[in-house]
Design a protein around this motif. Structure first.
Motif, PDB file in Angstrom:
ATOM      1  N   MET A  27       0.811  -1.217   0.000  1.00 24.68           N
ATOM      2  CA  MET A  27       0.000   0.000   0.000  1.00 24.68           C
ATOM      3  C   MET A  27       0.843   1.265   0.000  1.00 24.68           C
ATOM      4  N   GLY A  28       1.937   1.254   0.783  1.00 21.32           N
ATOM      5  CA  GLY A  28       2.705   2.487   0.955  1.00 21.32           C
ATOM      6  C   GLY A  28       4.136   2.447   0.474  1.00 21.32           C
ATOM      7  N   GLY A  29       4.540   1.325  -0.152  1.00 26.98           N
ATOM      8  CA  GLY A  29       5.907   1.229  -0.636  1.00 26.98           C
ATOM      9  C   GLY A  29       6.831   0.562   0.365  1.00 26.98           C
ATOM     10  N   PRO A  30       7.991   0.047  -0.092  1.00 23.63           N
ATOM     11  CA  PRO A  30       8.896  -0.729   0.756  1.00 23.63           C
ATOM     12  C   PRO A  30       9.863   0.087   1.614  1.00 23.63           C
ATOM     13  N   ASP A  31       9.828   1.406   1.486  1.00 19.46           N
ATOM     14  CA  ASP A  31      10.747   2.261   2.249  1.00 19.46           C
ATOM     15  C   ASP A  31      10.184   2.518   3.649  1.00 19.46           C
ATOM     16  N   LEU A  32      10.856   2.007   4.675  1.00 22.11           N
ATOM     17  CA  LEU A  32      10.371   2.149   6.046  1.00 22.11           C
ATOM     18  C   LEU A  32      10.270   3.604   6.473  1.00 22.11           C
ATOM     19  N   ASP A  33      11.202   4.433   6.037  1.00 24.20           N
ATOM     20  CA  ASP A  33      11.211   5.838   6.437  1.00 24.20           C
ATOM     21  C   ASP A  33      10.016   6.602   5.872  1.00 24.20           C
ATOM     22  N   ALA A  34       9.519   6.151   4.730  1.00 28.66           N
ATOM     23  CA  ALA A  34       8.428   6.855   4.073  1.00 28.66           C
ATOM     24  C   ALA A  34       7.074   6.168   4.282  1.00 28.66           C
ATOM     25  N   ASN A  35       7.066   5.057   5.003  1.00 26.09           N
ATOM     26  CA  ASN A  35       5.843   4.279   5.172  1.00 26.09           C
ATOM     27  C   ASN A  35       5.641   3.957   6.658  1.00 26.09           C
ATOM     28  N   PRO A  36       4.892   4.805   7.379  1.00 25.56           N
ATOM     29  CA  PRO A  36       4.696   4.608   8.820  1.00 25.56           C
ATOM     30  C   PRO A  36       4.075   3.260   9.177  1.00 25.56           C
ATOM     31  N   ARG A  37       3.104   2.812   8.382  1.00 24.86           N
ATOM     32  CA  ARG A  37       2.457   1.532   8.688  1.00 24.86           C
ATOM     33  C   ARG A  37       3.447   0.379   8.568  1.00 24.86           C
ATOM     34  N   LEU A  38       4.277   0.423   7.544  1.00 27.48           N
ATOM     35  CA  LEU A  38       5.290  -0.626   7.369  1.00 27.48           C
ATOM     36  C   LEU A  38       6.309  -0.575   8.499  1.00 27.48           C
ATOM     37  N   ARG A  39       6.687   0.630   8.894  1.00 22.83           N
ATOM     38  CA  ARG A  39       7.673   0.782   9.961  1.00 22.83           C
ATOM     39  C   ARG A  39       7.159   0.136  11.256  1.00 22.83           C
ATOM     40  N   LEU A  40       5.891   0.350  11.575  1.00 22.17           N
ATOM     41  CA  LEU A  40       5.307  -0.249  12.767  1.00 22.17           C
ATOM     42  C   LEU A  40       5.199  -1.765  12.621  1.00 22.17           C
ATOM     43  N   ALA A  41       4.830  -2.228  11.417  1.00 20.07           N
ATOM     44  CA  ALA A  41       4.700  -3.667  11.190  1.00 20.07           C
ATOM     45  C   ALA A  41       6.040  -4.375  11.374  1.00 20.07           C
ATOM     46  N   VAL A  42       7.102  -3.780  10.847  1.00 21.52           N
ATOM     47  CA  VAL A  42       8.440  -4.364  10.985  1.00 21.52           C
ATOM     48  C   VAL A  42       8.895  -4.309  12.439  1.00 21.52           C
ATOM     49  N   GLN A  43       8.592  -3.215  13.121  1.00 20.83           N
ATOM     50  CA  GLN A  43       8.952  -3.081  14.533  1.00 20.83           C
ATOM     51  C   GLN A  43       8.275  -4.170  15.363  1.00 20.83           C
ATOM     52  N   ASN A  44       6.997  -4.420  15.097  1.00 19.48           N
ATOM     53  CA  ASN A  44       6.274  -5.455  15.825  1.00 19.48           C
ATOM     54  C   ASN A  44       6.833  -6.841  15.523  1.00 19.48           C
ATOM     55  N   ALA A  45       7.224  -7.054  14.263  1.00 20.17           N
ATOM     56  CA  ALA A  45       7.798  -8.348  13.882  1.00 20.17           C
ATOM     57  C   ALA A  45       9.120  -8.574  14.615  1.00 20.17           C
ATOM     58  N   ARG A  46       9.951  -7.553  14.651  1.00 18.86           N
ATOM     59  CA  ARG A  46      11.247  -7.675  15.334  1.00 18.86           C
ATOM     60  C   ARG A  46      11.072  -7.925  16.823  1.00 18.86           C
ATOM     61  N   SER A  47      10.123  -7.244  17.444  1.00 21.03           N
ATOM     62  CA  SER A  47       9.919  -7.398  18.882  1.00 21.03           C
ATOM     63  C   SER A  47       9.389  -8.781  19.233  1.00 21.03           C
ATOM     64  N   ASN A  48       8.839  -9.467  18.243  1.00 23.36           N
ATOM     65  CA  ASN A  48       8.370 -10.842  18.447  1.00 23.36           C
ATOM     66  C   ASN A  48       9.369 -11.867  17.921  1.00 23.36           C
TER      67      ASN A  48
END
Length: 249
Positions: free
Chosen positions: A38-59
């Motif tokens: 939906m928002g592109g693969p760049d974490l810096d430009a995609n807040p939803r992706l950044r949160l999704a990756v953060q949640n994945a890492r924390s798990n």
């Protein structure tokens, strides 16, 4: 802001669900893929992706799995997932919201309706219970070295609306549009990564359940959370500690 925690029993359930690693990783991967598509693969430009990756890492999701989920979003053959919210009523009159990411709407609604009907609930229309909830940002720190007082002060400074602390766990809520800002500010201020940072449906009021109602509800929630198409389940229930102990939590 509030100080005393009322979410201990919910955290126990989250902990139990986290043990289902394969199912958890599948749901996390799906969210990463959808967010990147939906928002592109760049974490810096995609807040939803950044949160999704953060949640994945924390798990403790492996880095390769995370990258594979992002790469999948950019392929022409990637699955087209549809975000659908289902609402209904569980045992003891509880209100339940189910968030789904599915590539088959008919399969999703059939399985979710069955989970409700076979466990003392019934699926309702869109809007039938969501008015009893607020959509907010939620940030959770587990096994934190930060005291309740310090987290309260830092969260207030970061722009949060509410903090509930229980031993070494902190639950911070904020306006949904402030989730990324508050999460980033808190992470930097306390020097710890949150266990999760996401948008949730928070009940305005809760229904306290007895042992019978809690037993039926937990069975229904377990069935729902085991469905591949289901990402998140929220409810307006409150289970007293003594009842949770009898449930073996």
């Amino acid at each position: 802001m509030a100080g005393h925690s009322k979410f201990k029993n919910i955290m126990h359930r989250k902990g139990a669900q986290d043990k289902k690693r394969s199912s958890l990783f599948s749901k996390l991967s799906k969210e990463i893929t959808v967010a990147a598509k939906m928002g592109g693969p760049d974490l810096d430009a995609n807040p939803r992706l950044r949160l999704a990756v953060q949640n994945a890492r924390s798990n403790s999701m492996p880095k390769d799995n995370i990258q594979r989920a992002i790469n999948k979003s950019q392929g022409g053959d990637s699955d087209n997932y549809e975000e659908i919210r289902y609402e209904g009523f569980g045992p003891a009159g509880t209100a339940i919201i189910v968030e789904s990411l599915t590539d088959n709407r008919n399969r999703a609604v059939t399985e979710i309706r069955t989970a409700f009907s076979k466990n003392g609930g019934n699926l309702g229309e869109t809007g039938s219970v969501s008015y009893q909830f607020d959509k907010v940002g939620e940030i959770i720190f587990e096994e934190s070295n930060v005291s309740a007082d310090d987290m309260f002060e830092q969260a207030l400074e970061a722009g949060a609306d509410n903090v509930e602390s229980d031993e070494n766990t902190h639950e911070i809520t904020c306006a949904m549009e402030d989730l990324n800002t508050v999460s980033s500010a808190l992470t930097e201020a306390v020097g710890e990564e949150p266990k999760s940072a996401k948008l949730i449906w928070k009940a305005q009021n809760t229904i306290e359940l007895d042992l019978e109602g809690a037993t039926k509800l937990m069975k229904m929630l377990d069935v729902l959370e085991d469905l591949d198409d289901v990402q998140n389940v929220y409810g307006n229930y409150d289970i007293p500690d003594d009842v949770m102990e009898k449930l073996g939590a």
